[in-house]
Design a protein around this motif. Structure first.
Motif, short mmCIF file in Angstrom:
data_model
loop_
_atom_site.label_atom_id
_atom_site.label_comp_id
_atom_site.label_asym_id
_atom_site.label_seq_id
_atom_site.Cartn_x
_atom_site.Cartn_y
_atom_site.Cartn_z
N LYS A 41 0.92 -1.26 0.03
CA LYS A 41 -0.14 -0.02 0.06
C LYS A 41 0.78 1.21 -0.02
CE LYS A 41 -3.87 -2.07 0.24
NZ LYS A 41 -4.78 -2.04 -1.17
N GLU A 42 1.96 0.98 0.58
CA GLU A 42 2.77 2.30 0.61
C GLU A 42 3.54 2.66 -0.66
OE1 GLU A 42 7.06 3.90 2.98
OE2 GLU A 42 5.86 2.03 3.75
N ALA A 43 3.90 1.81 -1.59
CA ALA A 43 4.40 1.75 -2.80
C ALA A 43 3.17 2.37 -3.67
CB ALA A 43 4.91 0.53 -3.28
N GLU A 44 2.22 1.89 -3.50
CA GLU A 44 0.89 2.21 -4.26
C GLU A 44 0.58 3.67 -4.11
OE1 GLU A 44 -3.88 1.46 -4.98
OE2 GLU A 44 -2.71 0.01 -3.78
N ALA A 45 0.61 4.13 -2.77
CA ALA A 45 0.20 5.64 -2.59
C ALA A 45 1.33 6.50 -3.04
CB ALA A 45 0.29 5.63 -1.04
N ARG A 46 2.73 5.91 -3.06
CA ARG A 46 3.82 6.77 -3.56
C ARG A 46 3.58 6.82 -5.19
NH1 ARG A 46 7.06 10.14 -4.29
NH2 ARG A 46 9.39 9.84 -3.82
N PHE A 47 3.39 5.68 -5.66
CA PHE A 47 3.00 5.63 -7.21
C PHE A 47 2.17 6.63 -7.62
CE2 PHE A 47 0.94 4.14 -11.06
CZ PHE A 47 2.11 4.15 -11.93
N LYS A 48 0.76 6.92 -6.75
CA LYS A 48 -0.04 8.10 -7.06
C LYS A 48 0.47 9.40 -6.99
CE LYS A 48 -4.29 4.88 -6.18
NZ LYS A 48 -5.47 4.86 -5.41
N GLU A 49 1.23 9.66 -5.98
CA GLU A 49 1.68 10.82 -5.60
C GLU A 49 2.61 11.22 -6.78
OE1 GLU A 49 3.81 10.60 -2.07
OE2 GLU A 49 2.17 10.68 -0.82
N ILE A 50 3.57 10.29 -7.30
CA ILE A 50 4.56 10.51 -8.39
C ILE A 50 3.59 10.82 -9.53
CG2 ILE A 50 6.23 9.37 -9.95
CD1 ILE A 50 6.78 7.58 -7.30
N ALA A 51 2.72 10.01 -10.09
CA ALA A 51 1.94 10.45 -10.99
C ALA A 51 1.08 11.69 -11.17
CB ALA A 51 0.78 9.08 -11.32
N GLU A 52 0.63 12.07 -9.88
CA GLU A 52 -0.09 13.50 -9.82
C GLU A 52 1.02 14.44 -9.91
OE1 GLU A 52 -2.79 13.94 -6.55
OE2 GLU A 52 -2.06 15.87 -5.96
N ALA A 53 2.28 14.46 -9.21
CA ALA A 53 3.16 15.39 -9.71
C ALA A 53 3.54 15.58 -11.07
CB ALA A 53 4.41 15.16 -8.80
N TYR A 54 3.77 14.56 -11.73
CA TYR A 54 4.09 14.50 -13.02
C TYR A 54 3.00 15.32 -13.98
CZ TYR A 54 6.04 13.03 -17.76
OH TYR A 54 6.37 13.00 -18.94
N GLU A 55 1.73 14.80 -13.67
CA GLU A 55 0.55 15.37 -14.39
C GLU A 55 0.70 16.90 -14.50
OE1 GLU A 55 -2.55 16.06 -16.23
OE2 GLU A 55 -1.66 13.98 -16.22
N VAL A 56 1.12 17.62 -13.25
CA VAL A 56 1.04 19.00 -13.17
C VAL A 56 2.34 19.43 -13.73
CG1 VAL A 56 1.23 20.75 -11.69
CG2 VAL A 56 -0.31 19.08 -11.28
N LEU A 57 3.42 18.92 -13.47
CA LEU A 57 4.87 19.52 -14.00
C LEU A 57 5.12 19.32 -15.47
CD1 LEU A 57 7.11 18.82 -10.55
CD2 LEU A 57 5.52 20.75 -11.46
N LYS A 58 4.42 18.23 -15.89
CA LYS A 58 4.87 17.81 -17.38
C LYS A 58 4.20 19.13 -18.41
CE LYS A 58 1.10 14.88 -18.69
NZ LYS A 58 0.66 13.52 -18.98
N ASP A 59 3.07 19.73 -17.85
CA ASP A 59 2.42 20.59 -18.58
C ASP A 59 2.70 21.97 -18.26
OD1 ASP A 59 -0.30 22.60 -18.90
OD2 ASP A 59 -0.56 20.94 -20.19
N PRO A 60 3.29 22.85 -19.24
CA PRO A 60 3.83 24.12 -19.05
C PRO A 60 3.11 25.00 -18.57
CG PRO A 60 4.72 23.23 -21.35
CD PRO A 60 3.57 22.40 -20.80
N GLU A 61 1.75 25.07 -18.82
CA GLU A 61 0.85 25.71 -18.36
C GLU A 61 0.17 25.58 -17.04
OE1 GLU A 61 -1.86 29.19 -18.59
OE2 GLU A 61 -0.52 28.50 -19.90
#
Length: 314
Positions: A41-61
Motif C-alpha cells: 500500500k505504501e508503494a501504491e500511494a507513492r506511485f499515485k503521488e508521483i503520477a499526480e506530480a508529473y501530471e502537473v509539472l509535465k504541462d507548461p501551463e
C-alpha cells in the motif's frame, strides 16, 4: 489543507527542465509500480503521488500556475498561517465567481478525478471545468510505462519480431532493421491500466557490444587477421560479414594497419534501401614458430633483400 510540493515528490529542482522532470518520473514510476510491489500500500500511494506530480509539472501551463500558487501559499504561511485558511477559491473562481479550472482539457483523459489528492482537485477542479459540464464520464486513461531493453547487433541488423517479458507479461515487438542505440520504441496499449484503457509502453533500446564489430552510424569497423604470406604476395580471401561470406582482394605488399573498405556491407541505413560500408583494419599475423626449413628460407629472403638494397645504393 496540505500543500503538495510536486518538485520534492519527483526529486527535482524548481528550475528543472521538462526532460529532467520526465527522466525523474520514469525512474520513480518504474521503482514504485504496483506490478513490482504487489500488496504494498505504501508503494501504491507513492506511485499515485508521483503520477499526480508529473501530471502537473509535465504541462507548461499547469506548471506555471502551480508555481504562482506556491508563491502565494508561502506568503500566507510566512504571515503566520498554516495553510488551512488559505483562500484556495481565488484559484478556482472567475471574476464574477464563476467556477473554472486551470486545466482546460479533459482530466478523464489521464487518471480519473478519484485518483488525485484533495489539493489537486481543489486547485484544478474535480468536475474538470465548465466545458465538461453534462459530458458523459469516460473511463480513466492509463499511465505510460517506460522500460529498457538490450538487443544484439544481429537483432539490429536483421530486425524482425522479438518476445519480451515486461512485468511478467510477454510482449511481442517488431524491430526495424538498423535501429539505433538509445532509440525509443513505442508499443501502443501495453502500459499501465487505471481501470480503463491502458497507456503505452516506451522501450529505450540499448545495443550490446559486439565481439568483432564496432558501429558508427551506418558503418561497421572490424579487425582483419591476415597471414604474412598473403600480406606480402596478395591474393583473394573470404571473410564473414553480417551479410554473409564476402570475397576480398588483398593487394600485394599490404602493410599492417592498412584499412580496406568493403562497400555496402555495413548496417541498414536509416532511410532508403541501402547499407553503410564495412571497414577492416589489417592485422598481419607473424608466425609464432618456424620449422628449420622455413627459418632457412626467411634467412635467404633476408639476404636477398639486403643484397638488393646494397646494389641500389651502388
Amino acid at each position: 489543507m496540505e500543500y503538495k510540493d510536486y518538485y520534492k515528490t519527483l526529486g527535482v529542482d524548481k528550475k528543472a527542465s521538462a526532460e529532467d522532470i520526465k527522466k525523474a518520473y520514469r525512474k520513480l514510476a518504474v521503482k514504485y509500480h504496483p506490478d513490482k510491489n504487489p500488496d504494498n500500500k505504501e508503494a501504491e500511494a507513492r506511485f499515485k503521488e508521483i503520477a499526480e506530480a508529473y501530471e502537473v509539472l509535465k504541462d507548461p501551463e499547469k506548471r506555471k500556475k502551480y508555481d504562482q500558487l506556491g508563491a502565494n501559499w508561502r506568503h500566507y504561511q510566512h504571515a503566520g498561517g498554516d495553510g488551512s485558511g488559505f483562500d484556495w477559491a481565488q484559484y478556482a473562481s472567475g471574476p464574477q465567481g464563476q467556477r473554472h479550472t486551470y486545466y482546460e482539457g479533459d482530466m478523464n483523459d489521464f487518471f480519473g478525478g478519484g485518483d488525485f489528492s484533495d489539493f489537486f482537485q481543489t486547485i484544478f477542479g474535480s468536475g474538470f471545468g465548465r466545458k465538461n459540464a453534462g459530458r458523459t464520464s469516460r473511463q480513466p486513461q492509463g499511465q505510460d510505462l517506460h522500460a529498457d531493453i538490450r538487443i544484439s547487433l544481429e537483432d539490429t541488423f536483421g530486425g524482425g519480431a522479438k518476445i519480451l517479458n515486461i512485468n511478467g507479461e510477454k510482449i511481442r515487438i517488431k524491430l526495424k532493421p538498423g535501429v539505433q542505440d538509445g532509440q525509443t520504441l513505442r508499443v501502443k496499449g501495453k502500459g499501465i491500466s487505471a481501470g480503463g484503457p491502458r497507456g503505452d509502453l516506451y522501450l529505450q533500446i540499448h545495443i550490446d557490444p559486439h565481439p568483432r564489430y564496432q558501429r558508427k552510424e551506418d558503418d561497421l569497423y572490424a579487425d582483419l587477421p591476415l597471414d604474412i604470406y598473403t600480406a606480402v604476395l596478395g591474393g583473394k580471401i573470404t571473410i564473414n560479414t553480417l551479410h554473409g561470406p564476402v570475397s576480398l582482394s588483398i593487394p600485394a605488399g599490404t602493410a599492417n594497419g592498412k584499412v580496406l573498405r568493403i562497400k555496402g556491407k555495413g548496417m541498414p541505413a536509416k532511410t532508403g534501401h541501402r547499407y553503410g560500408d564495412l571497414y577492416v583494419t589489417v592485422n598481419v599475423l607473424i608466425p609464432a614458430s618456424l620449422s628449420d626449413q622455413e627459418t632457412a628460407l626467411f634467412k635467404q629472403l633476408k639476404a636477398m633483400h639486403h643484397s638488393k638494397q646494397t646494389s641500389h645504393a651502388n
